[in-house]
Design an enzyme around this catalytic site. Structure first.
Site, PDB file in Angstrom:
ATOM      1  N   LYS A 146      44.138  45.851  36.917  1.00  0.00           N
ATOM      2  CA  LYS A 146      43.429  45.202  38.022  1.00  0.00           C
ATOM      3  C   LYS A 146      42.066  44.686  37.562  1.00  0.00           C
ATOM      4  O   LYS A 146      41.385  45.314  36.748  1.00  0.00           O
ATOM      5  CB  LYS A 146      43.267  46.220  39.158  1.00  0.00           C
ATOM      6  CG  LYS A 146      42.641  45.680  40.428  1.00  0.00           C
ATOM      7  CD  LYS A 146      42.583  46.787  41.477  1.00  0.00           C
ATOM      8  CE  LYS A 146      41.989  46.305  42.786  1.00  0.00           C
ATOM      9  NZ  LYS A 146      42.002  47.369  43.816  1.00  0.00           N
ATOM     10  N   SER A 221      43.776  45.738  47.891  1.00  0.00           N
ATOM     11  CA  SER A 221      43.132  44.793  47.007  1.00  0.00           C
ATOM     12  C   SER A 221      43.810  44.639  45.652  1.00  0.00           C
ATOM     13  O   SER A 221      43.476  43.743  44.875  1.00  0.00           O
ATOM     14  CB  SER A 221      41.675  45.198  46.789  1.00  0.00           C
ATOM     15  OG  SER A 221      41.578  46.495  46.229  1.00  0.00           O
ATOM     16  N   SER A 245      44.609  50.216  48.996  1.00  0.00           N
ATOM     17  CA  SER A 245      44.653  49.075  48.078  1.00  0.00           C
ATOM     18  C   SER A 245      45.736  49.145  47.020  1.00  0.00           C
ATOM     19  O   SER A 245      46.046  48.137  46.395  1.00  0.00           O
ATOM     20  CB  SER A 245      43.292  48.902  47.392  1.00  0.00           C
ATOM     21  OG  SER A 245      42.296  48.579  48.333  1.00  0.00           O
TER      22      SER A 245
END
Length: 541
Positions: A146, A221, A245
């Site tokens: 990420k 996210s 997330s």
């Protein structure tokens, strides 16, 4: 003097105006120059992104030309445990696996816009992946990371222009341990600006789309991770979870994810955890990461190795469950997913009983207040623990604050945790089965429906390990029942959520599995059992 004095008397009244105009012009000029500078940085970042994709294409095509007989389709079809075994015993060269995934990831990002950076040194890292002696558990496995997790020499923008051209000085502890275990981080993936959203869009890299249906969000996210893994461009990825997330992208994209207890792995403001297509891959990643390298590199991580005997046990479980949190009404598919999974677990010999959440008023839905006054009433009904956590999350951002009521204290999350655990112990539970928001909402909807994270954010507040497993897909019957969806409060949020759920036939729906703090292995065990029973059921259909 007689000539000049009157002139001065006439012009002086205009001096403040002239000064104000000059100051305003200067401010506008400075603001214009600043905005121009920011957009220049965005342009540079996008050009660097495009050069990275071009390098991926060059690398993948070059390898294919040199090795035309390599069967990339069969490599990409291998589940992680089998792929890892073949890499470690030498029956599958790591170069073949690496370039197969580089080529597939390139294809996926062109369709979904999920990759932000290609880590070009990964090509040379292939030669260094093996450790002296026994290779690591993830030897030769390409992994995706990420955006917000630091990789040396690359930006961690979190979607902010101000973070462009600010490369990390060193790898995060997570990335260091992955490399020591032989893994090869090869791409970074997209996120929403600030990470405080379960959509996946920012000014630098734009919108990421769900590979299952491009009009839907992949969640956030860790949305770039969800899209890349679901479409087969990565076999194992790592993200963070502040309020769902990891779990929301996994549920929206039809894959699995685990949010550990906050500090079980290296803590980066939010809990760090793995994402993959199956539960055994998550377990393998936890085995690899919970090692001496992790414990020595970060002394704040408790030295708790993976408890194989807990994960592999076949003893029946005592499982609690609930179908609604009485705040966000589940979609028909969400409710059905929990009920069907509960039945599968009972039929398999597990004890499953209803759990009464002590943090929420367990009211008959028919007695809920029907005279909603909109946003103010909905906010007033948010549980104190949720107000406290949302206030903490939004505090750093301008204009973002949800004040907890005067009765709330700084220790509200701890008090809530004690209440929750007390009820858990009273019922003598091992694990919990819970709803998971789904199906995936249309792009842009998460910004209108922040309250819908209530099913996930609870376990961030309590700091319980929680994972998601896809168990079903939306049916035409679910879609028909959605016509009667009114929500618990029948307010604007409920109407928008109902609209967002529509047109979702065929999209995946997951359930959430939860355990007490530091019991990730027990959480994974329930996830594995749910996955196995669901697969057996689907084979019979």
């Amino acid at each position: 003097i007689a000539v000049t004095v009157p002139t001065m008397r006439v012009s002086l009244p205009f001096l403040p105006t002239l000064l104000c105009c000059s100051a305003a012009s200067l401010l506008l000029l400075l603001r214009w120059r600043r905005r121009k500078g920011l957009w220049r940085k965005v342009k540079e970042a996008r050009q660097r992104h495009d050069r990275g994709l071009a390098q991926m294409e060059k690398a993948a095509l070059g390898f294919r030309k040199q090795h035309p007989s390599v069967d990339t389709v069969s490599i990409l079809s291998l589940p992680l445990p089998e792929l890892s075994r073949k890499l470690r015993d030498g029956s599958l060269p790591p170069e073949q696996v690496f370039y197969a995934y580089v080529g597939k990831a390139l294809q996926v990002t062109r369709e979904t816009n999920c990759i932000t950076d290609y880590l070009q040194e990964s090509e040379t890292q292939l030669q260094q992946a093996a450790r002296p002696g026994q290779p690591g558990l993830l030897y030769g496995v390409p992994v995706s990371i990420k955006d917000s997790i630091n990789c040396q020499g690359y930006d961690s923008t979190i979607g902010f222009v101000s973070n462009i051209n600010n490369p990390a000085a060193e790898d995060s502890v997570l990335v260091q341990v992955l490399k020591k275990q032989g893994a090869v981080p090869f791409v970074k993936t997209n996120v929403p600006q600030s990470l405080v959203s379960y959509d996946c869009e920012n000014l630098i890299f734009g919108q990421t789309f769900n590979p299952l249906l491009y009009t839907r969000t992949p969640g956030g996210s860790s949305g770039g991770e969800g899209a890349l893994i679901a479409a087969g461009g990565s076999i194992l990825g790592f993200g963070t979870d502040l309020g769902g997330s990891l779990r929301l992208p996994a549920a929206f994209c039809g894959i699995c994810a685990l949010k550990p207890t906050g500090n079980r792995l290296r803590y980066l403001v939010a809990a760090v955890g793995p994402m993959a297509k199956d539960v055994e891959s998550l377990a393998l990643s936890m085995r690899a990461l919970l090692c001496e390298d992790m414990f020595s590199l970060d002394s704040t991580v408790p030295p708790l190795p993976f408890k194989e005997e807990v994960y592999s046990s076949t003893q029946p479980l005592r499982i609690g469950y609930y179908e609604t949190d009485f705040f966000t009404m589940p979609s028909p598919a969400m409710r059905r997913a929990v009920r069907e999974t509960k039945q599968l677990l009972e039929d398999a010999g597990h004890t499953v009983g209803r759990y009464i959440n002590p943090l929420c008023k367990d009211r008959d839905e028919g007695e809920l207040d029907k005279s909603s006054a909109g946003l103010l009433l909905r906010l007033s009904k948010i549980p104190d623990w949720l107000k406290t956590l949302l206030s903490w999350i939004t505090k750093p951002f301008p204009g973002g604050s949800i004040s907890a009521p005067p009765t709330s204290s700084a220790f509200a999350p701890q008090e809530s945790c004690h209440k929750f655990i007390a009820q858990w112990k009273k019922l003598n539970l091992d694990v919990m089965l819970c709803p998971m928001l789904g199906p995936a909402l249309p792009v842009g909807y998460p910004g209108k429906l922040s309250v819908a994270v209530s099913y996930t954010i609870l376990y961030n507040c309590l700091d319980f390990p929680a994972g998601v497993v896809p168990v079903t897909t939306v049916t035409t019957k679910d879609e028909e029942e959605l016509k009667g969806y009114k929500g618990h409060f029948q307010d604007w949020w409920d109407r928008i959520l109902a609209k967002g759920f529509r047109g979702s036939v065929g999209l995946p729906v997951a359930v959430q599995c939860v355990a007490l703090p530091w019991q990730e292995e027990l959480c994974l065990r329930l996830m594995r059992e749910v996955e196995k029973l669901t697969q057996e059921k689907n084979r019979l259909l």
